[in-house]
Write a protein that holds these residues in place. Structure first.
Motif, mmCIF file in Angstrom:
data_model
loop_
_atom_site.group_PDB
_atom_site.id
_atom_site.type_symbol
_atom_site.label_atom_id
_atom_site.label_comp_id
_atom_site.label_asym_id
_atom_site.label_seq_id
_atom_site.Cartn_x
_atom_site.Cartn_y
_atom_site.Cartn_z
ATOM 1 N N ILE A 30 0.623 11.857 -1.597
ATOM 2 C CA ILE A 30 1.058 11.776 -0.199
ATOM 3 C C ILE A 30 0.481 12.946 0.596
ATOM 4 O O ILE A 30 0.057 12.788 1.747
ATOM 5 N N THR A 31 0.459 14.123 -0.006
ATOM 6 C CA THR A 31 -0.125 15.291 0.657
ATOM 7 C C THR A 31 -1.605 15.059 0.965
ATOM 8 O O THR A 31 -2.097 15.423 2.041
ATOM 9 N N GLY A 32 -2.315 14.434 0.032
ATOM 10 C CA GLY A 32 -3.723 14.106 0.270
ATOM 11 C C GLY A 32 -3.896 13.130 1.421
ATOM 12 O O GLY A 32 -4.826 13.264 2.230
ATOM 13 N N ILE A 33 -2.985 12.157 1.528
ATOM 14 C CA ILE A 33 -3.033 11.204 2.649
ATOM 15 C C ILE A 33 -2.795 11.937 3.966
ATOM 16 O O ILE A 33 -3.427 11.629 4.991
ATOM 17 N N ASN B 131 3.330 8.910 7.934
ATOM 18 C CA ASN B 131 4.693 8.822 8.460
ATOM 19 C C ASN B 131 5.557 7.931 7.592
ATOM 20 O O ASN B 131 6.696 8.282 7.241
ATOM 21 N N ILE B 132 5.021 6.763 7.240
ATOM 22 C CA ILE B 132 5.787 5.810 6.424
ATOM 23 C C ILE B 132 5.912 6.308 4.984
ATOM 24 O O ILE B 132 6.992 6.255 4.386
ATOM 25 N N CYS B 133 4.813 6.810 4.434
ATOM 26 C CA CYS B 133 4.819 7.263 3.034
ATOM 27 C C CYS B 133 5.764 8.444 2.828
ATOM 28 O O CYS B 133 6.614 8.432 1.921
ATOM 29 N N LEU B 134 5.631 9.466 3.661
ATOM 30 C CA LEU B 134 6.477 10.643 3.506
ATOM 31 C C LEU B 134 7.927 10.307 3.835
ATOM 32 O O LEU B 134 8.851 10.849 3.216
ATOM 33 N N GLY B 135 8.124 9.400 4.812
ATOM 34 C CA GLY B 135 9.481 8.982 5.134
ATOM 35 C C GLY B 135 10.166 8.320 3.952
ATOM 36 O O GLY B 135 11.308 8.650 3.601
ATOM 37 N N LEU B 136 9.470 7.382 3.302
ATOM 38 C CA LEU B 136 10.067 6.698 2.154
ATOM 39 C C LEU B 136 10.155 7.607 0.936
ATOM 40 O O LEU B 136 11.095 7.498 0.140
ATOM 41 N N LEU C 270 0.831 -1.205 0.000
ATOM 42 C CA LEU C 270 0.000 0.000 0.000
ATOM 43 C C LEU C 270 0.864 1.253 0.000
ATOM 44 O O LEU C 270 0.576 2.223 -0.728
ATOM 45 N N VAL C 271 1.934 1.237 0.788
ATOM 46 C CA VAL C 271 2.852 2.384 0.838
ATOM 47 C C VAL C 271 3.490 2.608 -0.532
ATOM 48 O O VAL C 271 3.576 3.746 -1.008
ATOM 49 N N TYR C 272 3.921 1.530 -1.178
ATOM 50 C CA TYR C 272 4.517 1.663 -2.511
ATOM 51 C C TYR C 272 3.519 2.274 -3.497
ATOM 52 O O TYR C 272 3.865 3.160 -4.289
ATOM 53 N N TYR C 273 2.290 1.822 -3.431
ATOM 54 C CA TYR C 273 1.252 2.341 -4.343
ATOM 55 C C TYR C 273 1.046 3.840 -4.143
ATOM 56 O O TYR C 273 0.939 4.600 -5.119
#
Length: 369
Positions: A151-154, A290-295, A139-142
């Motif tokens: 990512i901003t929307g998330i 946190n995970i999405c923006l971090g990666l 999900l994070v990769y997607y």
């Protein structure tokens, strides 16, 4: 005109940019994650119930650091990679930027393993970690491959979903005792400063501005929104810690690992018997940014340094953190990773004023020559 030639020295397509107001959500969603579910225990160990003072001090320090970040980025070329290159040169600057890449990856990894521990302890004790980690990282990769605006929307969704959950702190206040927080200021200044350091570790996340600054449309107008984000985060942590102090005694809180989740157990609705299950499930939307923006930040740096496609780097980084996630088990190992990421985060925050001084000196030398 499909590109915006902004003053930061990077040509980012205009359809990739976000408006300044979204910086509020980017800052706040990165600062509030899995740590807020149990940070009170560590503050109490340092300064007892006077630790709420350290939250305010930490918030003030972070406003100063945020001001420094904006000063650094104004004439720095757009992001941390360009700043390092202009001060230290191509090779040393690239190496220092890759250290930031490793730090961003570690933060994403820390959030991932900590949230998985919460799921195992509170919801599914027999859960297969490798399955959950695979699904979550897919999900994070997607989301990350969708770009910065996704990512901003998330981040926006996470703030909206997180607010109602935080409002449920009314229940512990109703069942608590306000006399728990008295007497006020019964600890020494070193104790409160020690708790301030611990508080700052809970606030980590605003340093990601160093990498996504070029993606902000008219970035100077975002300064006030960034400060609003830090202030809002400070108030959330302050309210959380006060509510927990009212509900628990000091000795009880030292024995409770997840203070906020434990307080959720008293929330009662006619249609929900165990609200902590619902709260943890909804908190996934708070942890996901946190995970999405971090990666995203971690993979953006190799793209800038080596000029490789970011989507390939996202796959590599997801695989790189998947296997350690499956192997790490037990609270001691997770605590060790949390302590490591916290200490490195403190060094990063201390590095920002040093970098600002070096950038100022470098700019003055260039003007003279």
């Amino acid at each position: 005109m499909n590109k915006m030639n902004n003053s930061q020295g990077l040509n980012i397509p205009e359809n990739y940019l976000v408006t300044p107001a979204y910086v509020f959500f980017l800052i706040h969603s990165m600062q509030v994650g899995v740590g807020i579910l149990g940070f009170e225990k560590y503050l109490v160990e340092k300064a007892g119930f006077d630790a709420w003072i350290s939250i305010l001090i930490a918030g003030g320090i972070l406003h100063v650091i945020l001001w420094m970040i904006y000063r650094l980025l104004q004439n720095g070329g757009g992001d941390i990679v360009e700043i390092h290159k202009s001060i230290f040169g191509k090779y040393l600057g690239g190496f220092l930027s890759l250290l930031f890449c490793a730090y961003f990856t570690l933060l994403a990894f820390t959030v991932l393993i900590t949230f998985i521990e919460v799921i195992k302890v509170w919801v599914f004790p027999g859960m297969h970690v490798w399955v959950f980690a695979f699904v979550l990282l897919f999900l994070v990769y997607y989301l990350v491959s969708g770009g910065f605006r996704v990512i901003t929307g998330i981040c926006l969704i996470s703030v909206i979903i997180g607010l109602p959950i935080l409002l449920l702190k009314y229940f512990p206040v109703e069942a608590g005792h306000t006399m728990n927080i008295y007497p006020v200021i019964s600890h020494s200044v070193p104790d409160i400063l020690g708790a301030t350091k611990q508080s700052i570790l809970s606030f980590l996340g605003l340093e990601f501005l160093l990498i996504y600054y070029p993606f902000i449309k008219n970035p100077q107008k975002s300064k006030k929104w960034a400060h609003y984000g830090v202030f809002y985060t400070t108030m959330i942590y302050l309210i959380s810690v006060l509510v927990t102090f009212v509900y628990y005694s000091e000795e009880q809180l030292k024995q409770v690992v997840w203070g906020t989740i434990s307080a959720w157990k008293i929330v009662e609705f006619p249609f929900i018997e165990r609200f902590e299950f619902v709260g943890i499930a909804m908190w996934l939307y708070v942890v996901l940014p946190n995970i999405c923006l971090g990666l995203w930040g971690a993979t953006r740096i190799p793209k800038r340094v080596f000029n490789v496609k970011q989507k390939y780097m996202v796959i590599i980084f997801c695989i790189a953190i998947y296997f350690p996630t499956v192997l790490i088990d037990g609270r001691p190992m997770i605590d060790a990773v949390n302590n490591l990421s916290g200490q490195l985060g403190m060094y990063v925050l201390m590095y920002i004023p040093v970098l600002l001084v070096l950038k100022t000196i470098s700019d003055k030398v260039r003007k003279r020559t």
